[in-house]
Enzyme design. Structure first.
Site, short mmCIF file in Angstrom:
data_model
loop_
_atom_site.label_atom_id
_atom_site.label_comp_id
_atom_site.label_asym_id
_atom_site.label_seq_id
_atom_site.Cartn_x
_atom_site.Cartn_y
_atom_site.Cartn_z
N PRO A 110 -6.43 1.74 2.76
CA PRO A 110 -6.27 2.63 4.29
C PRO A 110 -5.08 2.99 4.36
CG PRO A 110 -5.11 0.37 3.79
CD PRO A 110 -5.47 0.87 2.48
N THR B 154 9.56 -7.53 19.33
CA THR B 154 10.33 -7.96 18.09
C THR B 154 10.47 -7.38 17.30
OG1 THR B 154 8.80 -9.36 17.84
CG2 THR B 154 10.22 -10.49 19.47
N ASP C 56 6.25 -3.02 15.54
CA ASP C 56 6.03 -3.83 16.81
C ASP C 56 7.32 -3.72 17.71
OD1 ASP C 56 6.54 -6.03 18.21
OD2 ASP C 56 6.66 -7.24 16.82
N HIS D 177 2.47 -5.97 9.96
CA HIS D 177 3.34 -4.66 10.90
C HIS D 177 3.92 -5.20 12.24
CE1 HIS D 177 -0.09 -1.02 9.49
NE2 HIS D 177 0.90 -1.45 8.40
N THR D 178 4.28 -6.55 11.86
CA THR D 178 5.34 -6.90 12.86
C THR D 178 6.82 -7.12 12.84
OG1 THR D 178 6.04 -9.47 13.68
CG2 THR D 178 5.50 -9.52 11.73
N HIS E 265 0.74 -0.88 0.15
CA HIS E 265 -0.27 0.12 0.51
C HIS E 265 0.78 0.95 0.15
CE1 HIS E 265 0.45 0.83 4.74
NE2 HIS E 265 0.60 -0.63 4.22
N ASP F 108 6.92 -12.36 13.03
CA ASP F 108 6.41 -13.32 14.28
C ASP F 108 5.22 -12.91 14.67
OD1 ASP F 108 7.02 -11.23 16.27
OD2 ASP F 108 8.15 -12.25 17.16
C1 HEM Z 1 -5.52 -2.66 7.57
C2 HEM Z 1 -4.90 -0.86 7.11
C3 HEM Z 1 -2.91 -0.28 7.26
C4 HEM Z 1 -2.94 0.64 7.33
C5 HEM Z 1 -4.23 1.71 7.87
C6 HEM Z 1 -1.66 0.96 7.37
C7 HEM Z 1 -1.18 1.93 7.39
C8 HEM Z 1 0.61 1.70 7.86
C9 HEM Z 1 1.01 2.94 7.74
C10 HEM Z 1 0.51 4.20 8.23
C11 HEM Z 1 2.35 2.97 7.91
C12 HEM Z 1 3.50 3.56 8.45
C13 HEM Z 1 3.59 4.68 7.03
C14 HEM Z 1 5.21 5.59 7.68
O1 HEM Z 1 5.01 5.98 8.25
O2 HEM Z 1 6.35 5.04 7.04
C15 HEM Z 1 2.53 1.47 7.77
C16 HEM Z 1 3.84 0.63 8.00
C17 HEM Z 1 3.64 -0.69 7.57
N1 HEM Z 1 3.04 -1.20 6.71
FE1 HEM Z 1 0.75 -0.86 7.19
N2 HEM Z 1 -0.84 0.01 6.70
C18 HEM Z 1 -2.23 -1.53 6.46
C19 HEM Z 1 -2.18 -2.48 6.36
C20 HEM Z 1 -1.03 -3.25 5.64
C21 HEM Z 1 -0.83 -4.23 5.31
C22 HEM Z 1 -2.30 -5.50 4.94
C23 HEM Z 1 1.05 -4.90 4.90
C24 HEM Z 1 1.14 -5.70 4.34
C25 HEM Z 1 0.44 -7.15 4.56
C26 HEM Z 1 1.45 -3.66 5.98
C27 HEM Z 1 2.19 -3.42 5.63
C28 HEM Z 1 3.50 -2.85 5.92
C29 HEM Z 1 4.63 -2.69 6.58
C30 HEM Z 1 6.24 -4.01 6.70
C31 HEM Z 1 5.03 -1.48 7.45
C32 HEM Z 1 6.21 -0.42 7.28
C33 HEM Z 1 7.07 -0.18 6.41
C34 HEM Z 1 8.36 0.20 6.53
O3 HEM Z 1 9.37 -0.29 8.13
O4 HEM Z 1 9.50 0.93 5.82
N3 HEM Z 1 0.54 -2.44 5.93
N4 HEM Z 1 1.63 1.18 7.44
#
Ligand code: HEM
Length: 314
Positions: free
Chosen positions: A150, A236, A233, A180-181, A69, A241
């Site tokens: 989202p 960890t 997270d 978000h783990t 996303h 995990d």
């Molecule tokens: C359910 C709704 C979700 C919302 C509202 C959401 C929102 C966000 C937001 C706001 C961030 C922080 C971005 C930043 O500050 O740089 C984030 C990080 C992240 N999201 Fe989501 N997310 C959602 C679902 C998902 C899904 C489904 C996945 C993967 C299957 C995912 C994977 C990640 C990962 C791995 C990060 C960390 C990125 C990084 O470290 O560079 N997210 N998400």
């Protein structure tokens, strides 16, 4: 800077478009798609993803987020939320693959398979990825609607609706949120919950108060320093995990969209299940990722194999 930004948009929007409905035929895809045309595909990808992750531990989170996303957000807020390592790993793999088998492997396949490798490398499940995607031929920011992805301040109803558009049910949404783990969130994404949540409450009451206090300190000055961020997270942070789900009942979810998964009765049973049973989480996450990696993809003559992942061929 402008050139870089333009390249990034050209790179990103087609990736986002893979999340939008489009015609594709599953019959074009297979797990052995490159076995004749690029027999070293797996090996080259494995080498690139492992090296990159070892040298830049933020890569797995960046790629996973990119897979899901990041695209529209980056277009909107181009400088603040760059998961640069996510692009970089794709660019590196593409460069290495072009040397061995020029013009054969799509950037979309590279992202899907690299994300799988990286998730597995940091402890998550391994799942098979069907290959044979083509890269998009169009890239129009006007096709990226603001509500396509989202946001942390959305209601659960809004989140459910967005996932439903891509044919994911509530359980799949919770399993995928387990992404978000790993990874980070920038302070601006949750600041409203820690700096004057309401006239009478400084913190969003769904936070554990100690965590909220810690976040308040960690993020102080975030407006002047927009790159300030915290781990998603806190237990960890670099390991894939089920600790994310164990955190939620304690009020340790960083984003409001994380904490709502425990406070709302529609999603809580799945959070409780995954908190107890990592195998169940891995199983459901892997299946949902396989499904995610097929949403709206292009195959056959609906797309091309890009020579560079950040530009169209023509
Ligand atoms: C359910 C709704 C979700 C919302 C509202 C959401 C929102 C966000 C937001 C706001 C961030 C922080 C971005 C930043 O500050 O740089 C984030 C990080 C992240 N999201 Fe989501 N997310 C959602 C679902 C998902 C899904 C489904 C996945 C993967 C299957 C995912 C994977 C990640 C990962 C791995 C990060 C960390 C990125 C990084 O470290 O560079 N997210 N998400």
């Amino acid at each position: 800077m402008a050139t870089i930004s333009t390249h990034l948009i050209v790179f990103l929007i087609p990736l986002l478009l893979t999340l939008l409905p489009a015609s594709f035929s599953r019959s074009h895809l297979s797990t052995t798609f490159y076995s004749k045309t690029c027999p070293q595909f797996d090996q080259i990808l494995e080498q690139t993803t492992t090296n990159k992750q070892i040298n830049s531990p933020a890569t797995a989170g960046a790629a996973l987020r990119l897979m899901f996303h990041d695209c529209a957000e980056r277009d909107a807020d181009i400088n603040l939320s760059l998961p640069g390592d996510g692009f970089d790993v794709v660019v590196r793999a593409k460069a290495a693959l072009e040397l061995s088998c020029p013009g054969v492997v799509s950037c979309a396949d590279i992202l899907a398979a690299a994300t799988r490798n990286l998730v597995h490398f940091v402890g998550g499940p391994y799942y098979t990825v069907l290959l044979g995607r083509k890269d998009s031929l169009i890239s129009k920011s006007s096709l990226v609607t603001p509500s396509a992805l989202p946001k942390p301040n959305m209601t659960l109803d809004q989140m459910i609706d967005i996932f439903a558009k891509f044919k994911f049910n509530i359980q799949e949404m919770v399993a995928l949120s387990g992404g978000h783990t790993i990874g980070f969130s920038h302070c601006s994404e949750f600041a409203s919950g820690i700096y004057g949540y309401s006239p009478n409450q400084q913190y969003d009451p769904t936070y554990n108060p100690q965590l909220a206090q810690g976040l308040e300190k960690a993020c102080s000055g975030y407006k002047n320093n927009p790159s300030l961020s915290v781990f998603n997270d806190i237990m960890t942070p670099n390991k894939f995990d089920n600790a994310y789900f164990q955190n939620l009942p304690k009020g340790w979810g960083i984003l409001a969209s994380d904490r709502v998964l425990f406070t709302d009765p529609r999603t809580r049973p799945f959070v409780e299940k995954y908190a107890k049973d990592q195998k169940a989480f891995f199983n459901d996450f892997a299946k949902a990722m396989q499904k995610l990696s097929l949403v709206g993809i292009k195959t056959g003559r609906h797309g091309e194999i890009r020579r560079r992942c950040d530009a169209f061929n023509n």
